[in-house]
Design a protein around this motif. Structure first.
Motif, PDB file in Angstrom:
ATOM      1  N   GLU A   1       0.821  -1.200   0.000  1.00 48.33           N
ATOM      2  CA  GLU A   1       0.000   0.000   0.000  1.00 48.33           C
ATOM      3  C   GLU A   1       0.866   1.264   0.000  1.00 48.33           C
ATOM      4  OE1 GLU A   1      -3.816   1.787   2.436  1.00 48.33           O
ATOM      5  OE2 GLU A   1      -2.552   0.287   3.380  1.00 48.33           O
ATOM      6  N   GLN A   2       1.928   1.286   0.786  1.00 49.40           N
ATOM      7  CA  GLN A   2       2.798   2.456   0.840  1.00 49.40           C
ATOM      8  C   GLN A   2       3.441   2.707  -0.512  1.00 49.40           C
ATOM      9  OE1 GLN A   2       5.862   2.340   3.830  1.00 49.40           O
ATOM     10  NE2 GLN A   2       6.691   4.299   3.258  1.00 49.40           N
TER      11      GLN A   2
ATOM     12  N   THR B   1       0.730   4.196  -2.675  1.00 52.08           N
ATOM     13  CA  THR B   1       0.337   5.510  -2.166  1.00 52.08           C
ATOM     14  C   THR B   1       1.366   6.558  -2.564  1.00 52.08           C
ATOM     15  OG1 THR B   1      -0.843   4.495  -0.336  1.00 52.08           O
ATOM     16  CG2 THR B   1      -0.226   6.803  -0.073  1.00 52.08           C
TER      17      THR B   1
ATOM     18  N   ASP C   1       0.515   9.583  -5.047  1.00 51.38           N
ATOM     19  CA  ASP C   1       0.715  10.956  -4.577  1.00 51.38           C
ATOM     20  C   ASP C   1       1.599  11.733  -5.556  1.00 51.38           C
ATOM     21  OD1 ASP C   1      -0.849  10.445  -2.356  1.00 51.38           O
ATOM     22  OD2 ASP C   1       0.840  10.274  -0.963  1.00 51.38           O
TER      23      ASP C   1
END
Length: 144
Positions: A95-96, A99, A103
């Motif tokens: 997920e990081q 993300t 972003d």
């Protein structure tokens, strides 16, 4: 080199993601989230035979996503969420990664969409543009 424990965890995840790869099985799990169901009740929304539903139930059972209890001729299924939690933890690791990239994409799109600041100086003529080209680059009259 994978340890035996890592290999077992990988095999478990393979089974879970295989079970979750089918929309019918995902819908069955959603039903089970509301409480235990008979195999026939899990089959009903899909107009499938009990034999077909049982095949889906066996895949979910082998993956550890549900527990089946036999009461006479009736098979009762119950959600076992622990394996879903394991799969969720595996996904959260990535997920990081996503993300951060999303972003960065959002920032790039916002920068592209924002109006460019006007300069107070006079507009450049094509001759001025050609003069600013790096050596070896030819101005072919294209505007970017």
């Amino acid at each position: 080199m994978q340890s035996t424990r890592d290999a077992a965890q990988a095999a478990t995840l393979d089974q879970v993601f295989h079970a979750l790869s089918d929309g019918t099985r995902r819908a069955m799990l959603r039903e089970l989230a509301a409480g235990e169901r008979k195999v026939g009740e899990l089959a009903a929304p899909f107009s499938m035979s009990l034999a077909a539903a049982s095949k889906h139930v066996r895949v979910l059972e082998r993956a550890g996503l549900l527990q089946r209890e036999v009461r006479g001729r009736v098979h009762i299924c119950r959600l076992q969420p622990a394996r879903l939690k394991t799969a969720g933890q595996w996904l959260r690791f990535y997920e990081q990664f996503w993300t951060e990239r999303l972003d960065a994409l959002e920032a790039a799109l916002q920068a592209e969409a924002s109006p460019q600041p006007d300069t107070d100086g006079p507009a450049e003529s094509p001759d001025d543009t050609a003069a600013k080209q790096p050596p070896g680059k030819k101005n072919r009259g294209h505007r970017h």
